[in-house]
Design a protein around this motif. Structure first.
Motif, short mmCIF file in Angstrom:
data_model
loop_
_atom_site.label_atom_id
_atom_site.label_comp_id
_atom_site.label_asym_id
_atom_site.label_seq_id
_atom_site.Cartn_x
_atom_site.Cartn_y
_atom_site.Cartn_z
N GLU A 240 2.49 -1.80 -22.11
CA GLU A 240 2.96 -0.41 -22.13
C GLU A 240 4.42 -0.34 -22.55
O GLU A 240 4.83 0.55 -23.30
N ILE A 241 5.23 -1.29 -22.11
CA ILE A 241 6.64 -1.34 -22.50
C ILE A 241 6.77 -1.54 -24.00
O ILE A 241 7.54 -0.85 -24.67
N VAL A 242 6.01 -2.47 -24.54
CA VAL A 242 6.02 -2.71 -25.99
C VAL A 242 5.59 -1.46 -26.74
O VAL A 242 6.20 -1.08 -27.75
N ARG A 243 4.56 -0.78 -26.24
CA ARG A 243 4.08 0.44 -26.89
C ARG A 243 5.19 1.50 -26.91
O ARG A 243 5.43 2.14 -27.93
N LEU A 244 5.88 1.68 -25.79
CA LEU A 244 6.96 2.65 -25.73
C LEU A 244 8.12 2.27 -26.66
O LEU A 244 8.70 3.13 -27.33
N GLU A 245 8.45 0.99 -26.71
CA GLU A 245 9.51 0.53 -27.62
C GLU A 245 9.15 0.82 -29.07
O GLU A 245 10.00 1.25 -29.87
N GLU A 246 7.89 0.59 -29.42
CA GLU A 246 7.45 0.88 -30.79
C GLU A 246 7.49 2.37 -31.09
O GLU A 246 7.88 2.78 -32.18
N MET B 51 13.08 10.93 -28.40
CA MET B 51 13.54 9.58 -28.10
C MET B 51 14.13 9.50 -26.71
O MET B 51 13.90 8.52 -25.98
N ALA B 52 14.87 10.53 -26.29
CA ALA B 52 15.45 10.53 -24.95
C ALA B 52 14.35 10.53 -23.88
O ALA B 52 14.44 9.80 -22.88
N GLU B 53 13.33 11.33 -24.11
CA GLU B 53 12.20 11.36 -23.17
C GLU B 53 11.50 10.01 -23.10
O GLU B 53 11.16 9.52 -22.03
N LEU B 54 11.27 9.41 -24.27
CA LEU B 54 10.61 8.11 -24.31
C LEU B 54 11.47 7.02 -23.67
O LEU B 54 10.94 6.14 -22.98
N ARG B 55 12.77 7.10 -23.85
CA ARG B 55 13.66 6.12 -23.22
C ARG B 55 13.62 6.24 -21.71
O ARG B 55 13.68 5.25 -20.98
N GLY B 56 13.51 7.47 -21.22
CA GLY B 56 13.37 7.68 -19.77
C GLY B 56 12.07 7.06 -19.26
O GLY B 56 12.05 6.39 -18.22
N ALA B 57 10.98 7.28 -20.00
CA ALA B 57 9.69 6.70 -19.63
C ALA B 57 9.76 5.18 -19.69
O ALA B 57 9.21 4.49 -18.83
N LEU B 58 10.45 4.65 -20.70
CA LEU B 58 10.60 3.19 -20.84
C LEU B 58 11.36 2.62 -19.65
O LEU B 58 10.97 1.61 -19.07
N TYR B 59 12.44 3.27 -19.27
CA TYR B 59 13.23 2.81 -18.11
C TYR B 59 12.36 2.79 -16.85
O TYR B 59 12.37 1.80 -16.10
N ARG C 290 9.14 2.52 -16.69
CA ARG C 290 8.13 1.47 -16.83
C ARG C 290 8.74 0.08 -16.62
O ARG C 290 8.10 -0.81 -16.06
N LEU C 291 10.00 -0.10 -17.05
CA LEU C 291 10.69 -1.37 -16.82
C LEU C 291 10.88 -1.61 -15.32
O LEU C 291 10.70 -2.74 -14.83
N LEU C 292 11.24 -0.56 -14.59
CA LEU C 292 11.38 -0.69 -13.13
C LEU C 292 10.04 -1.02 -12.49
O LEU C 292 9.96 -1.88 -11.60
N ASP C 293 8.98 -0.34 -12.93
CA ASP C 293 7.63 -0.62 -12.42
C ASP C 293 7.25 -2.07 -12.69
O ASP C 293 6.72 -2.75 -11.81
N ALA C 294 7.50 -2.53 -13.92
CA ALA C 294 7.13 -3.89 -14.30
C ALA C 294 7.87 -4.91 -13.44
O ALA C 294 7.28 -5.91 -13.01
N ALA C 295 9.14 -4.66 -13.18
CA ALA C 295 9.92 -5.59 -12.36
C ALA C 295 9.35 -5.67 -10.94
O ALA C 295 9.23 -6.75 -10.37
N ALA C 296 8.98 -4.53 -10.38
CA ALA C 296 8.41 -4.50 -9.03
C ALA C 296 7.06 -5.20 -9.00
O ALA C 296 6.77 -5.99 -8.08
N VAL C 297 6.22 -4.94 -9.99
CA VAL C 297 4.90 -5.59 -10.06
C VAL C 297 5.06 -7.09 -10.23
O VAL C 297 4.37 -7.88 -9.57
#
Length: 145
Positions: free
Chosen positions: A20-26, A63-71, A73-80
Motif C-alpha cells: 500500500e505504501i508503494v502504491r501511494l508513492e506511485e 498530492m497533499a492528501e496522498l502524502r497525509g495518507a502515506l504518512y 500508512r507509514l505509521l501503521d506499517a511501523a506498528a505492524v
C-alpha cells in the motif's frame, strides 16, 4: 488457537502495508508528473489563466492528501512490523526466527529464504511449518463490516 493460515495472514500484514505504501508513492509521483506538465497558457480570452491555476492547485491538493495518507500508512506499517517482530522474537530457535523474518519482514519467497539460509526448499518448508506451529499468537479481533 490460531490455524497456520491465520498465522500466515497475521504475518503477511506488514507486506500488505508495504504494498500500500508503494502504491501511494506511485500515485503521488503520477500527480507530481501531472502538476509539472501543466503550463501556464496565454490566451486573449479573459479568465483563461484561472483554469490553469485551478488544475495546478487541484494537483497540489491531491498530492497533499496522498502524502497525509502515506504518512498514516507509514505509521501503521511501523506498528505492524513491531508487533510481528515481537511475535517472531518469541520463537526459541534462531533459524526459525530468521526464516520468518526473511519471509514476512523482508518479503522473500520461501525459495529465496531457503537459498539465503543454505537450505533446500524442502528443508525451508519444513522449518516454516515448524515455526508456524510453534508461533503463539492471540487471535486477531474481527473487523466490523
Amino acid at each position: 488457537m490460531m490455524s497456520s493460515q491465520e498465522k500466515k495472514n497475521f504475518l503477511m500484514r506488514y507486506r500488505d502495508c508495504e504494498r500500500e505504501i508503494v502504491r501511494l508513492e506511485e500515485e503521488i509521483a503520477r500527480w507530481q508528473s501531472r502538476a509539472e506538465r501543466i503550463t501556464a497558457g496565454y490566451s486573449p480570452t479573459p479568465g483563461a489563466h484561472g483554469e490553469t491555476r485551478d488544475r495546478v492547485q487541484e494537483a497540489v491538493c491531491e498530492m497533499a492528501e496522498l502524502r497525509g495518507a502515506l504518512y498514516d500508512r507509514l505509521l501503521d506499517a511501523a506498528a505492524v512490523r513491531r508487533e510481528i517482530e515481537r511475535a517472531i522474537a518469541s520463537l526459541g530457535e534462531e533459524r526459525l526466527r530468521l526464516l520468518l523474518e526473511y519471509r514476512y519482514i523482508d518479503g522473500l519467497t520461501l525459495e529465496a529464504a531457503a537459498e539465503r539460509m543454505h537450505y533446500s526448499w524442502r528443508q525451508a518448508a519444513n522449518l516454516h511449518r515448524q515455526a508456524l506451529s510453534e508461533l503463539e499468537l492471540e487471535p486477531l479481533p474481527r473487523r466490523a463490516s
